[in-house]
Design an enzyme around this catalytic site. Structure first.
Site, PDB file in Angstrom:
ATOM      1  N   SER A  15     -39.273  69.329 -42.690  1.00 25.18           N
ATOM      2  CA  SER A  15     -39.134  69.445 -41.307  1.00 25.18           C
ATOM      3  C   SER A  15     -40.728  69.720 -40.532  1.00 25.18           C
ATOM      4  CB  SER A  15     -37.730  70.743 -40.803  1.00 25.18           C
ATOM      5  OG  SER A  15     -38.878  72.089 -40.973  1.00 25.18           O
ATOM      6  N   ASN A  91     -38.931  69.571 -52.722  1.00 26.96           N
ATOM      7  CA  ASN A  91     -40.595  70.397 -52.493  1.00 26.96           C
ATOM      8  C   ASN A  91     -39.710  71.460 -51.665  1.00 26.96           C
ATOM      9  OD1 ASN A  91     -42.549  70.408 -50.355  1.00 26.96           O
ATOM     10  ND2 ASN A  91     -40.918  70.240 -48.642  1.00 26.96           N
ATOM     11  N   SER A 144     -47.125  74.036 -58.256  1.00 27.43           N
ATOM     12  CA  SER A 144     -48.214  74.169 -57.472  1.00 27.43           C
ATOM     13  C   SER A 144     -48.995  74.460 -58.730  1.00 27.43           C
ATOM     14  CB  SER A 144     -47.502  75.342 -56.950  1.00 27.43           C
ATOM     15  OG  SER A 144     -49.261  76.379 -56.684  1.00 27.43           O
ATOM     16  N   GLN A 154     -48.102  87.483 -54.430  1.00 28.87           N
ATOM     17  CA  GLN A 154     -47.329  86.065 -55.023  1.00 28.87           C
ATOM     18  C   GLN A 154     -46.365  86.248 -56.126  1.00 28.87           C
ATOM     19  OE1 GLN A 154     -50.085  82.842 -54.832  1.00 28.87           O
ATOM     20  NE2 GLN A 154     -49.340  82.462 -53.101  1.00 28.87           N
ATOM     21  N   TYR A 157     -43.276  84.450 -56.429  1.00 23.14           N
ATOM     22  CA  TYR A 157     -43.742  82.934 -55.748  1.00 23.14           C
ATOM     23  C   TYR A 157     -43.993  82.615 -57.190  1.00 23.14           C
ATOM     24  CZ  TYR A 157     -45.679  78.694 -54.326  1.00 23.14           C
ATOM     25  OH  TYR A 157     -46.091  77.771 -53.784  1.00 23.14           O
ATOM     26  N   LYS A 161     -42.801  78.166 -59.822  1.00 26.82           N
ATOM     27  CA  LYS A 161     -44.089  77.502 -58.948  1.00 26.82           C
ATOM     28  C   LYS A 161     -44.078  76.737 -61.052  1.00 26.82           C
ATOM     29  CE  LYS A 161     -42.731  76.568 -55.406  1.00 26.82           C
ATOM     30  NZ  LYS A 161     -43.074  74.729 -55.225  1.00 26.82           N
ATOM     31  N   ILE A 190     -53.173  74.036 -49.361  1.00 27.52           N
ATOM     32  CA  ILE A 190     -52.698  73.077 -48.177  1.00 27.52           C
ATOM     33  C   ILE A 190     -52.893  73.741 -47.339  1.00 27.52           C
ATOM     34  CG2 ILE A 190     -51.522  70.446 -48.139  1.00 27.52           C
ATOM     35  CD1 ILE A 190     -52.886  71.033 -50.808  1.00 27.52           C
ATOM     36  N   ASN A 195     -48.671  78.932 -45.116  1.00 27.65           N
ATOM     37  CA  ASN A 195     -49.665  80.200 -45.717  1.00 27.65           C
ATOM     38  C   ASN A 195     -50.113  79.877 -43.714  1.00 27.65           C
ATOM     39  OD1 ASN A 195     -51.194  77.475 -45.494  1.00 27.65           O
ATOM     40  ND2 ASN A 195     -51.242  77.252 -47.221  1.00 27.65           N
TER      41      ASN A 195
END
Ligand SMILES: NC(=O)C1=CN([C@@H]2O[C@H](COP(=O)(O)OP(=O)(O)OC[C@H]3O[C@@H](n4cnc5c(N)ncnc54)[C@H](OP(=O)(O)O)[C@@H]3O)[C@@H](O)[C@H]2O)C=CC1
Ligand SMILES: C[C@H](O)[C@@H]1OC(=O)[C@H](O)[C@@H]1O
Length: 254
Positions: A15, A91, A144, A154, A157, A161, A190, A195
């Site tokens: 989206s 993704n 990533s 992170q 997170y 990755k 990116i 972010n």
């Protein structure tokens, strides 16, 4: 030259951001595209409109990738609409920045479920369909630079990755006999929704920009060429690989 002519490409989390750019980029390269997303209905509709504006077919399927059944439903609806699955771009992901010492259990578990479990079940569902079709396929997982380096906020997170990258290495072995290639894309920083708040801090954003030898943070469109390449027959002998696309950030020690 159109690199994905005649292919059906599935993209999760399309989206906004990298997924959206990849979905539209795949259509520009001649693919019909099925997108998954979680909450932004209007953005998903706009992505489909952009896909259809290229002359290709598009379909949006809403679903939470953290739920294993979402993957089966996504692949089934893609096959129902367009007859096959040639490429899966995994993704979808979240990164709710938070300190380590007081990380809420729910934040940790949700990040694992969306990023890691979601990838596992999506890749598995796509692979089963590709095996049944019998003519191979390509899986590209958006990992990533964070698979290689850490982040203070992170800690929940970055392991997901690294996990997604590792998943591609193991599935490259498990699926090679079916001519299914599995590779990861390792984006640097990116500018996307993920972010927006973190980089609203000017000092942080300027610091991050200063880390990039090419002089700017990435845009979602910077990821399109590398994703399309890995998905395409141009990469016919590439599997189990990781493509770092970070403007040079990783190698910039001093
Ligand atoms: N931006 C960056 O600097 C980097 C990003 N990445 C990775 O790129 C991927 C895309 O992120 P990016 O484009 O930056 O961020 P965005 O926030 O712009 O996009 C995230 C996408 O994932 C979807 N999504 C989130 N949770 C779910 C869920 N539970 N089920 C299905 N879809 C979901 C969102 O859908 P919706 O909004 O509709 O809920 C949205 O489409 C992530 O995996 C991220 O880890 C990797 C390296 C760097
Ligand atoms: C969300 C972060 O800005 C982004 O996510 C990543 O995977 C990159 O390493 C950046 O930290």
């Amino acid at each position: 030259m159109k690199l994905l002519e005649g292919k059906t490409v599935l993209v999760t989390g399309a989206s906004t951001g990298i997924g959206r750019a990849a979905a539209i980029g795949a259509a520009q390269h001649g693919a019909d595209v099925v997108i998954n997303y979680h909450s932004r209905d209007e953005d998903a509709e706009a992505c489909i409109a952009a896909i259809e504006a290229t002359g290709q077919r598009g379909l949006a399927v809403k679903g939470d990738v953290a739920e294993p059944d979402t993957a089966k439903d996504f692949v089934a609806k893609a096959v129902e609409a367009f007859g096959k699955v040639d490429v899966m771009v995994n993704n979808a992901g979240i990164c709710p920045f938070h300190a380590f010492l007081d990380m809420p259990v729910e934040t940790f578990e949700r990040t694992m479920r969306v990023n890691m479990h979601g990838a596992y079940f999506m890749v598995q569902a796509a692979a089963n369909q590709m095996v049944a079709q019998g003519h191979g396929g390509a899986i590209v997982a958006v990992s990533s630079i964070s698979a290689l380096v850490g982040g203070e906020y992170q800690t929940h997170y970055t392991p997901t990755k690294a996990g997604v990258h590792s998943l591609m290495q193991s599935t490259a072995i498990a699926l090679g006999k079916y001519k299914i290639r599995c590779n990861s894309l390792l984006p640097g920083t990116i500018l996307t929704e993920i972010n927006k708040d973190d980089l609203a801090d000017d000092a942080k954003r300027t610091y991050m920009e200063s880390r990039v030898p090419l002089g700017r943070l990435g845009a979602p469109e910077d990821m399109v060429g590398p994703i399309v390449f890995l998905a395409s027959d141009m990469a016919a002998y590439v599997t189990g690989a990781a493509l770092l696309v970070d403007g040079g950030m990783f190698v910039n020690l001093q």
